[in-house]
Scaffold this motif. Structure first.
Motif, PDB file in Angstrom:
ATOM      1  N   THR A 158     -64.182 -15.363 151.443  1.00  0.00           N
ATOM      2  CA  THR A 158     -63.688 -14.367 151.377  1.00  0.00           C
ATOM      3  C   THR A 158     -61.879 -14.617 151.441  1.00  0.00           C
ATOM      4  O   THR A 158     -61.078 -13.619 150.256  1.00  0.00           O
ATOM      5  N   THR A 222     -69.418 -10.691 146.420  1.00  0.00           N
ATOM      6  CA  THR A 222     -68.195 -10.187 146.815  1.00  0.00           C
ATOM      7  C   THR A 222     -67.877  -9.519 145.617  1.00  0.00           C
ATOM      8  O   THR A 222     -67.516 -10.456 144.336  1.00  0.00           O
ATOM      9  N   TYR A 234     -69.039  -6.811 150.303  1.00  0.00           N
ATOM     10  CA  TYR A 234     -69.443  -7.924 150.411  1.00  0.00           C
ATOM     11  C   TYR A 234     -71.547  -8.257 150.768  1.00  0.00           C
ATOM     12  O   TYR A 234     -71.611  -6.258 150.925  1.00  0.00           O
TER      13      TYR A 234
ATOM     14  N   SER B 102     -62.926 -13.845 161.289  1.00  0.00           N
ATOM     15  CA  SER B 102     -63.135 -13.438 160.616  1.00  0.00           C
ATOM     16  C   SER B 102     -62.902 -11.926 160.104  1.00  0.00           C
ATOM     17  O   SER B 102     -62.161 -11.310 159.306  1.00  0.00           O
ATOM     18  N   THR B 106     -60.124 -10.396 157.635  1.00  0.00           N
ATOM     19  CA  THR B 106     -60.953  -8.800 156.079  1.00  0.00           C
ATOM     20  C   THR B 106     -59.715  -7.798 156.898  1.00  0.00           C
ATOM     21  O   THR B 106     -58.952  -7.040 155.727  1.00  0.00           O
TER      22      THR B 106
END
Lengths: 238, 216
Positions: A158, A222, A234, B102, B106
């Motif tokens: 991420t 990703t 994702y 997370s 995001t």
């Protein structure tokens, strides 16, 4: 020889009675666990299993932020108290009293058979439970280590995906994207995992995949499209 | 009443109460170990009583072996289960932190990335606008007067808290996110909303890009 057999015969009978009682207890517990009440309410030969059950329920409540079911499990403390009293007080008492009684009558009494059979159960059960718990715990530990590595990989991916998206947005000329590779990013160079970066200047997108030798068959990918409404897509494979 | 029954009743009360009192106060494991300690005392009394009344000396030895095994086995399995419960609690806490951080990353970082994209596009066109101006324009009514930041996915506000902070001096726009259900690594950390020890992140947008850091 006959004397020796006579000496051990009551103990053999106790072992048999113990096995029958254990089997009955397991059957009762199994049928109870099918009911709507969890078996933490049922007295057990290993009370710490019940305490552990309540601890886990409380941890899950803490995890989900729901405290409402905790009061329901206060009642399970009664079951644990009964277990503790039976194991540490009543059964040893029956055994000692049964032994005294048998010695006076010079023959094992019903009280001695009951006390010794139950005593054998409460001494042997924690050993069996301990062995199976150690085996189970090792498996859980192994799988949680694996999940932890997956989480670290996902979080790192991420982070790297955001960095790549920013870099692409900062290009003055999008054709530069064709020459852009993983070695341009410090986070990738310093990572313990493997990365594969594929760029596509035609639609200004990039695909980054993370994998590791530590976890078999797990990869996460990703797809980065910095100029679209959904910047990241994702995907993961096992 | 016979002495043996006095011992039995004493044992029932001692073992039961030593578990019940701490466990109802919320210390269930302390109750379990205290109860075990109480029952050791009871078992010693019971053994001494038995030894005094046994005719055969072997009976005393057999009783002692059984009682010792009972105490040692119970102590071992209680300790193992306590360790297991503690590990499971920590694991759940860790999972919760991973999920919350997370989601925050995001959601918030992606939002600020969109603002950064808008900022770069505006400046490409030649509009000389600041990061704060672009962010204020982009989020509009989602920036509340009390500094609360309203996220795109409204359900997240049930479990996470967000505030924004602008610094005209450095032309930066920051969002602080806190997770009320995630007790994080420093128990004494003071969160922006007055709580203590919770997971907190700071996502900052400047003209250099977006940075995201976990503060606790």
């Amino acid at each position: 020889m006959k004397d020796k057999t006579n000496k051990w015969l009551p103990w053999l009978s106790s072992v048999l009675i113990g096995i029958i009682i254990s089997y009955a207890l397991i059957t009762i517990t199994d049928s109870y666990s099918m009911s709507k009440y969890p078996d933490v309410f049922l007295p057990s030969t290993v009370p710490s299993t019940q305490v552990n059950g309540i601890s886990v329920i409380e941890s899950i409540n803490e995890f989900s932020g729901d405290e409402t079911t905790s009061a329901f499990y206060k009642g399970a403390r009664a079951g644990i108290t009964i277990s503790l009293i039976l194991i540490f007080v009543v059964i040893p008492f029956l055994f000692v009293k049964g032994t005294i009684q048998s010695e006076k009558r010079e023959n094992p009494t019903a009280l001695w058979y009951t006390g010794s059979a139950l005593m054998l159960i409460i001494v042997v059960m924690p050993m069996i439970a301990g062995a199976s718990k150690i085996h189970w715990f090792q498996n859980v530990d192994k799988s949680s280590q694996m999940s932890r590595t997956h989480d670290v990989m996902r979080m790192e991916l991420t982070d790297v995906s955001f960095i790549i998206a920013e870099e692409i947005l900062e290009f003055d000329d999008i054709s530069v994207l064709a020459e852009f590779n993983a070695e341009n990013i410090t986070e990738i160079i310093n990572s313990e995992f493997h990365y594969l970066l594929v760029t596509n200047p035609d639609d200004s997108s990039a695909t980054i995949t993370i994998s590791s030798d530590k976890v078999n068959n797990f990869t996460a990918t990703t797809i980065i499209r910095p100029y679209s409404d959904q910047i990241f897509k994702y995907q993961r494979t096992y | 009443m016979k002495r043996e029954y006095k011992i039995l009743i004493g044992g029932v009360f001692f073992t039961g109460l030593l578990f019940l009192i701490p466990s109802l106060m919320g210390y269930i494991w302390a109750g379990l170990f205290l109860s075990l300690f109480g029952s050791v005392i009871y078992l010693i009394v019971l053994y001494r009583y038995g030894k005094k009344n046994f005719i055969n000396t072997d009976s005393g030895k057999v009783t002692l072996i059984f009682l010792a095994l009972l105490i040692v086995n119970s102590l071992a399995i209680f300790t193992f289960d306590y360790y297991r419960a503690d590990t499971q609690r920590e694991l759940l806490r860790e999972i919760r932190i991973t999920i919350d951080s997370s989601i925050i990353e995001t959601e918030i970082r992606a939002e600020l990335l969109e603002v950064y994209r808008a900022y770069l596009l505006s400046n490409e066109k030649g509009d000389d606008v600041s990061v704060i101006e672009v962010a204020t324009d982009f989020f509009g009514e989602r920036l509340k007067d009390d500094q609360r930041f309203q996220v795109k996915t409204a359900e997240l506000e049930k479990e996470l808290n967000f505030v924004y902070y602008t610094d005209p001096g450095s032309d930066s726009f920051a969002i602080f996110s806190t997770a009320p259900l995630s007790q994080s690594w420093d128990d004494d950390f003071e969160n922006w909303n007055g709580s203590v020890g919770l997971l907190q992140t700071k996502t900052t947008l400047t003209k250099e890009g977006v940075t995201h850091e976990r503060q606790n």
